[in-house]
Design a protein around this motif. Structure first.
Motif, PDB file in Angstrom:
ATOM      1  N   PRO A 126       0.829  -1.203   0.000  1.00 27.77           N
ATOM      2  CA  PRO A 126       0.000   0.000   0.000  1.00 27.77           C
ATOM      3  C   PRO A 126       0.868   1.260   0.000  1.00 27.77           C
ATOM      4  O   PRO A 126       1.884   1.324   0.687  1.00 27.77           O
ATOM      5  CB  PRO A 126      -0.798  -0.114   1.298  1.00 27.77           C
ATOM      6  CG  PRO A 126      -0.854  -1.582   1.565  1.00 27.77           C
ATOM      7  CD  PRO A 126       0.476  -2.111   1.094  1.00 27.77           C
ATOM      8  N   GLY A 127       0.476   2.219  -0.813  1.00 33.32           N
ATOM      9  CA  GLY A 127       1.223   3.470  -0.903  1.00 33.32           C
ATOM     10  C   GLY A 127       2.228   3.485  -2.038  1.00 33.32           C
ATOM     11  O   GLY A 127       2.747   4.535  -2.394  1.00 33.32           O
ATOM     12  N   THR A 128       2.530   2.306  -2.615  1.00 38.02           N
ATOM     13  CA  THR A 128       3.426   2.276  -3.775  1.00 38.02           C
ATOM     14  C   THR A 128       2.575   2.418  -5.041  1.00 38.02           C
ATOM     15  O   THR A 128       1.363   2.588  -4.966  1.00 38.02           O
ATOM     16  CB  THR A 128       4.255   0.971  -3.824  1.00 38.02           C
ATOM     17  OG1 THR A 128       3.366  -0.144  -3.972  1.00 38.02           O
ATOM     18  CG2 THR A 128       5.093   0.813  -2.563  1.00 38.02           C
ATOM     19  N   THR A 129       3.209   2.333  -6.188  1.00 38.58           N
ATOM     20  CA  THR A 129       2.478   2.414  -7.452  1.00 38.58           C
ATOM     21  C   THR A 129       2.824   1.230  -8.336  1.00 38.58           C
ATOM     22  O   THR A 129       3.835   0.559  -8.124  1.00 38.58           O
ATOM     23  CB  THR A 129       2.797   3.721  -8.202  1.00 38.58           C
ATOM     24  OG1 THR A 129       4.194   3.773  -8.472  1.00 38.58           O
ATOM     25  CG2 THR A 129       2.367   4.942  -7.397  1.00 38.58           C
ATOM     26  N   LEU A 130       1.969   1.003  -9.324  1.00 33.81           N
ATOM     27  CA  LEU A 130       2.146  -0.101 -10.254  1.00 33.81           C
ATOM     28  C   LEU A 130       1.863   0.424 -11.664  1.00 33.81           C
ATOM     29  O   LEU A 130       0.793   0.982 -11.904  1.00 33.81           O
ATOM     30  CB  LEU A 130       1.161  -1.222  -9.908  1.00 33.81           C
ATOM     31  CG  LEU A 130       1.301  -2.545 -10.639  1.00 33.81           C
ATOM     32  CD1 LEU A 130       2.578  -3.268 -10.210  1.00 33.81           C
ATOM     33  CD2 LEU A 130       0.110  -3.428 -10.330  1.00 33.81           C
ATOM     34  N   PRO A 131       2.823   0.274 -12.608  1.00 32.04           N
ATOM     35  CA  PRO A 131       2.551   0.714 -13.977  1.00 32.04           C
ATOM     36  C   PRO A 131       1.592  -0.269 -14.666  1.00 32.04           C
ATOM     37  O   PRO A 131       1.754  -1.486 -14.544  1.00 32.04           O
ATOM     38  CB  PRO A 131       3.920   0.706 -14.643  1.00 32.04           C
ATOM     39  CG  PRO A 131       4.697  -0.316 -13.884  1.00 32.04           C
ATOM     40  CD  PRO A 131       4.170  -0.268 -12.464  1.00 32.04           C
ATOM     41  N   LEU A 132       0.598   0.263 -15.350  1.00 35.41           N
ATOM     42  CA  LEU A 132      -0.355  -0.549 -16.096  1.00 35.41           C
ATOM     43  C   LEU A 132      -0.411  -0.035 -17.532  1.00 35.41           C
ATOM     44  O   LEU A 132      -0.547   1.171 -17.747  1.00 35.41           O
ATOM     45  CB  LEU A 132      -1.756  -0.467 -15.485  1.00 35.41           C
ATOM     46  CG  LEU A 132      -1.930  -0.939 -14.053  1.00 35.41           C
ATOM     47  CD1 LEU A 132      -3.355  -0.657 -13.570  1.00 35.41           C
ATOM     48  CD2 LEU A 132      -1.599  -2.416 -13.921  1.00 35.41           C
ATOM     49  N   THR A 133      -0.337  -0.945 -18.501  1.00 33.42           N
ATOM     50  CA  THR A 133      -0.454  -0.578 -19.906  1.00 33.42           C
ATOM     51  C   THR A 133      -1.731  -1.194 -20.459  1.00 33.42           C
ATOM     52  O   THR A 133      -1.919  -2.415 -20.397  1.00 33.42           O
ATOM     53  CB  THR A 133       0.771  -1.036 -20.712  1.00 33.42           C
ATOM     54  OG1 THR A 133       1.931  -0.393 -20.184  1.00 33.42           O
ATOM     55  CG2 THR A 133       0.622  -0.666 -22.184  1.00 33.42           C
ATOM     56  N   PHE A 134      -2.584  -0.345 -20.994  1.00 35.13           N
ATOM     57  CA  PHE A 134      -3.871  -0.737 -21.548  1.00 35.13           C
ATOM     58  C   PHE A 134      -3.734  -0.845 -23.064  1.00 35.13           C
ATOM     59  O   PHE A 134      -3.293   0.105 -23.711  1.00 35.13           O
ATOM     60  CB  PHE A 134      -4.933   0.305 -21.186  1.00 35.13           C
ATOM     61  CG  PHE A 134      -5.232   0.357 -19.717  1.00 35.13           C
ATOM     62  CD1 PHE A 134      -6.405  -0.185 -19.220  1.00 35.13           C
ATOM     63  CD2 PHE A 134      -4.342   0.936 -18.835  1.00 35.13           C
ATOM     64  CE1 PHE A 134      -6.682  -0.152 -17.862  1.00 35.13           C
ATOM     65  CE2 PHE A 134      -4.603   0.978 -17.473  1.00 35.13           C
ATOM     66  CZ  PHE A 134      -5.776   0.420 -16.984  1.00 35.13           C
ATOM     67  N   ALA A 135      -4.115  -1.997 -23.636  1.00 31.65           N
ATOM     68  CA  ALA A 135      -4.038  -2.217 -25.078  1.00 31.65           C
ATOM     69  C   ALA A 135      -5.452  -2.242 -25.658  1.00 31.65           C
ATOM     70  O   ALA A 135      -6.359  -2.872 -25.091  1.00 31.65           O
ATOM     71  CB  ALA A 135      -3.322  -3.525 -25.377  1.00 31.65           C
ATOM     72  N   PHE A 136      -5.618  -1.571 -26.794  1.00 29.87           N
ATOM     73  CA  PHE A 136      -6.913  -1.450 -27.452  1.00 29.87           C
ATOM     74  C   PHE A 136      -6.820  -1.992 -28.870  1.00 29.87           C
ATOM     75  O   PHE A 136      -5.750  -2.017 -29.464  1.00 29.87           O
ATOM     76  CB  PHE A 136      -7.351   0.018 -27.479  1.00 29.87           C
ATOM     77  CG  PHE A 136      -7.391   0.640 -26.120  1.00 29.87           C
ATOM     78  CD1 PHE A 136      -8.506   0.509 -25.317  1.00 29.87           C
ATOM     79  CD2 PHE A 136      -6.301   1.347 -25.624  1.00 29.87           C
ATOM     80  CE1 PHE A 136      -8.548   1.073 -24.048  1.00 29.87           C
ATOM     81  CE2 PHE A 136      -6.328   1.909 -24.358  1.00 29.87           C
ATOM     82  CZ  PHE A 136      -7.457   1.767 -23.572  1.00 29.87           C
TER      83      PHE A 136
END
Length: 159
Positions: A126-136
């Protein structure tokens, strides 16, 4: 006759120039068709080793656009899912993709559409971040940074 020819040539050139300029003009503004991913966050699992869940809102896009996948270099895999409740029964099904209308908005939220996040490393807290890549299917990918929250959904929760 020579003077008349110059005037006629000038008039033709001016008309052609005006036509070219109208073709290059701004004209009616086209709406931005880019897709935005808003308010992304990831809820950690209550039990270590189980999948977490990602939530967000998709807005915009061209007609006929579908979200086909989400990925992150820090996790094993991410699947699109939908939770449904009928009477006293709840169920969840995996989705191959999610369509959304031109200028539409789709909410991925607890109790509805969401993304299951498998293989979260112990370093994701909690409190960290996570990169997310959305593909369309009909738009370029969009990468965002999602806030990581505890299993209770609180940001920066104590563990």
């Amino acid at each position: 006759m020579k003077k008349m020819h110059k005037i006629h040539s000038f008039a033709v050139a001016a008309a052609a120039g005006a036509l070219l300029l109208t073709g290059c003009g701004a004209g009616p503004a086209k709406k931005d068709r880019t897709i935005s991913v808003e308010r992304p966050w990831v809820r950690l699992p209550a039990v270590a080793g189980e999948p977490g869940a990602a939530y967000f809102r998709l807005t915009g896009g061209a007609e006929g656009t579908s979200l086909v996948s989400i990925s992150s270099p820090l996790v094993k895999r991410i699947e699109l899912h939908e939770s449904m409740t009928g009477g006293a029964m709840s169920s969840m099904k995996k989705l191959d993709d999610v369509d959304f209308a031109y200028d539409g908005t789709i909410e991925f939220k607890p109790g509805g559409k969401h993304a299951m996040v498998f293989g979260l490393p112990a370093s994701v807290k909690p409190g960290t971040t996570l990169p997310l890549t959305f593909a369309f299917d009909a738009a370029p990918p969009v990468t965002v940074t999602a806030e990581v929250r505890s299993a209770a959904g609180d940001a920066h929760a104590e563990h």
